[in-house]
Design a protein around this motif. Structure first.
Motif, PDB file in Angstrom:
ATOM      1  N   GLY A 157      33.051  90.131 120.246  1.00  0.00           N
ATOM      2  CA  GLY A 157      34.370  89.539 120.439  1.00  0.00           C
ATOM      3  C   GLY A 157      34.999  89.933 121.764  1.00  0.00           C
ATOM      4  N   LEU A 158      34.853  91.197 122.137  1.00  0.00           N
ATOM      5  CA  LEU A 158      35.410  91.659 123.412  1.00  0.00           C
ATOM      6  C   LEU A 158      34.723  90.993 124.597  1.00  0.00           C
ATOM      7  N   LEU A 159      33.391  90.869 124.513  1.00  0.00           N
ATOM      8  CA  LEU A 159      32.655  90.248 125.613  1.00  0.00           C
ATOM      9  C   LEU A 159      33.005  88.769 125.760  1.00  0.00           C
ATOM     10  N   THR A 160      33.053  88.046 124.649  1.00  0.00           N
ATOM     11  CA  THR A 160      33.376  86.619 124.737  1.00  0.00           C
ATOM     12  C   THR A 160      34.789  86.411 125.273  1.00  0.00           C
ATOM     13  N   THR A 161      35.727  87.264 124.864  1.00  0.00           N
ATOM     14  CA  THR A 161      37.093  87.157 125.379  1.00  0.00           C
ATOM     15  C   THR A 161      37.131  87.429 126.880  1.00  0.00           C
ATOM     16  N   ALA A 162      36.363  88.435 127.314  1.00  0.00           N
ATOM     17  CA  ALA A 162      36.341  88.776 128.738  1.00  0.00           C
ATOM     18  C   ALA A 162      35.770  87.634 129.568  1.00  0.00           C
ATOM     19  N   PHE A 163      34.722  86.980 129.065  1.00  0.00           N
ATOM     20  CA  PHE A 163      34.140  85.871 129.821  1.00  0.00           C
ATOM     21  C   PHE A 163      35.032  84.637 129.757  1.00  0.00           C
ATOM     22  N   ALA A 164      35.633  84.369 128.604  1.00  0.00           N
ATOM     23  CA  ALA A 164      36.490  83.191 128.476  1.00  0.00           C
ATOM     24  C   ALA A 164      37.712  83.289 129.383  1.00  0.00           C
ATOM     25  N   SER A 165      38.224  84.500 129.575  1.00  0.00           N
ATOM     26  CA  SER A 165      39.407  84.689 130.411  1.00  0.00           C
ATOM     27  C   SER A 165      39.075  84.796 131.893  1.00  0.00           C
TER      28      SER A 165
END
Length: 410
Positions: free
Chosen positions: A84-92
């Motif tokens: 979840g943290l990685l996907t949020t970091a890439f999405a942002s």
């Protein structure tokens, strides 16, 4: 350079004949001209170049988010939070600022161009490399520029992985016309070569939030249906083509000291009647997902016919048991694996209770022979230290098998 950074640069030479350069996140940005005026493609090794698991295109957030989700390993809370943290970091758009390592690929025809041509559409790739193992090879997630998954590709990077990619191509063609009532197999979309190595592309199975690891019943249903890809035949172990092939494989190990122990145990096992059928060869939590009605199974590179029924169940259970530690897990598997083989679903194939320890011993001999041929221990696979855990477990199973055979005599 470490072993992992060397692996990345070697991998780059396979996927992009122009090669790749690792650095620490300074200089040319994605799509900008390089030192010779050609566009530079930038990939991010995640979590780092020293511990790469996924290689993400820096210039495409859609592909990055889908790639992280698609290659997320396991189902624990910690792993879900990390994903979840990685996907949020890439999405942002923050991830490229946090991840310092870069793999920069120069101009020229690369694997993306070959795959786009083969499937006749523009594609972006995310690369999964996994932990160090002898059979480690890149698995490429193929996406549209907007992030829709198209399929997966595999390419051989050495003699072993090239053999496995070629074998999976044959297996998927064989499975195309097979009847598996409750098991879904990916379709083969393309087979060919890239950079003088075998290349295959297969469809993406519809797995995700609606699927999970199989329950005991779902697992055994899958095992039985795979076993029945060809008619299940019951015969004495001594009369089986499987045993002859296993002896040949052990002999091919040459002077390795473990070979003598494996051969001696095989010769001492009681000659019981066993049902023979097909097995997937690597049925683990990473290669199967399930719903209440269906199993979705991929990675068919070790599909083999005419082996003792139950091997897939034992393989899945062993890999589950050792998640928290090899020695403790193997001790647990000696009991849990036996219970699986005595389940009524496997008994219905003709597997008798008295044959269970012999089948378990045959499985360990087969697995040890595979590990030794593939040199898995040298590559660092945690289960591959055959003399550390497998041979002691095999000795105990040999005793069990002899006891079961003796008490079963009229």
């Amino acid at each position: 350079m470490t072993g992992e950074t060397t692996y990345l640069t070697d991998l780059a030479e396979v996927l992009w004949p122009c090669g790749g350069l690792l650095d620490r996140g300074s200089g040319e940005e994605p799509g900008t001209p390089g030192s010779r005026g050609a566009p530079v493609r930038v990939y991010l090794p995640v979590p780092s170049a020293h511990d790469p698991r996924v290689i993400i295109p820096a210039a495409n957030r859609y592909a990055a988010v889908r790639g992280i989700s698609a290659f997320a390993q396991g189902h624990s809370l910690r792993e879900k939070l990390r994903t979840g943290l990685l996907t949020t970091a890439f999405a942002s758009g923050v991830a490229p600022l946090l991840l310092r390592d870069r793999l920069r690929v120069g101009s020229g025809q690369g694997i993306e161009h070959a795959l786009s041509g083969a499937l006749d559409r523009e594609l972006v790739i995310v690369i999964h490399v996994g932990p160090p193992r002898a059979n480690r090879k890149p698995v490429l997630l193929l996406l549209t520029p907007k992030g829709r998954i198209v399929g997966y590709a595999k390419v051989g990077v050495n003699a072993l992985t090239s053999r496995l990619v070629a074998a999976e191509t044959v297996a998927l063609r064989r499975l195309l016309d097979s009847v598996l009532p409750d098991v879904t197999v990916p379709r083969l979309l393309h087979a060919g070569e890239w950079n003088d190595r075998p290349l295959l592309v297969q469809e993406a199975l519809p797995v995700g939030d609606q699927t999970d690891r199989p329950t005991r019943r779902q697992l055994l249903r899958c095992v039985v249906q795979v076993a029945a890809l060809e008619p299940i035949a019951e015969r004495l172990v001594s009369a089986s083509p499987y045993r002859r092939t296993l002896v040949e494989r052990i002999t091919a190990l040459g002077q390795r000291p473990e070979a003598d122990a494996l051969r001696a145990t095989l010769e001492r096992l009681p000659d019981v009647r066993v049902p023979f059928g097909a097995w997937h060869g690597d049925l683990t939590r990473w290669n199967v997902a399930s719903t209440s009605r269906r199993a979705f199974v991929w990675d068919w590179e070790r599909l083999t016919f005419d082996v003792p029924v139950g091997f897939d169940a034992l393989h899945y259970e062993l890999n589950e048991s050792v998640q928290a530690g090899v020695h403790q897990g193997v001790h647990r598997w000696l009991d849990s694996g036996a219970r699986l083989l005595r389940d009524p679903m496997l008994a219905a194939t003709g597997l008798k209770s008295r044959a269970v320890p012999t089948v378990m011993a045959l499985y360990l001999i087969d697995l040890a022979t595979r590990y030794l041929h593939d040199r898995q221990a040298e590559a660092g696979a945690k289960l591959a230290a055959v003399d550390d855990w497998l041979l002691p477990a095999l000795a105990g199973l040999e005793e069990r098998a002899a006891h079961e055979a003796a008490t079963a005599r009229p």
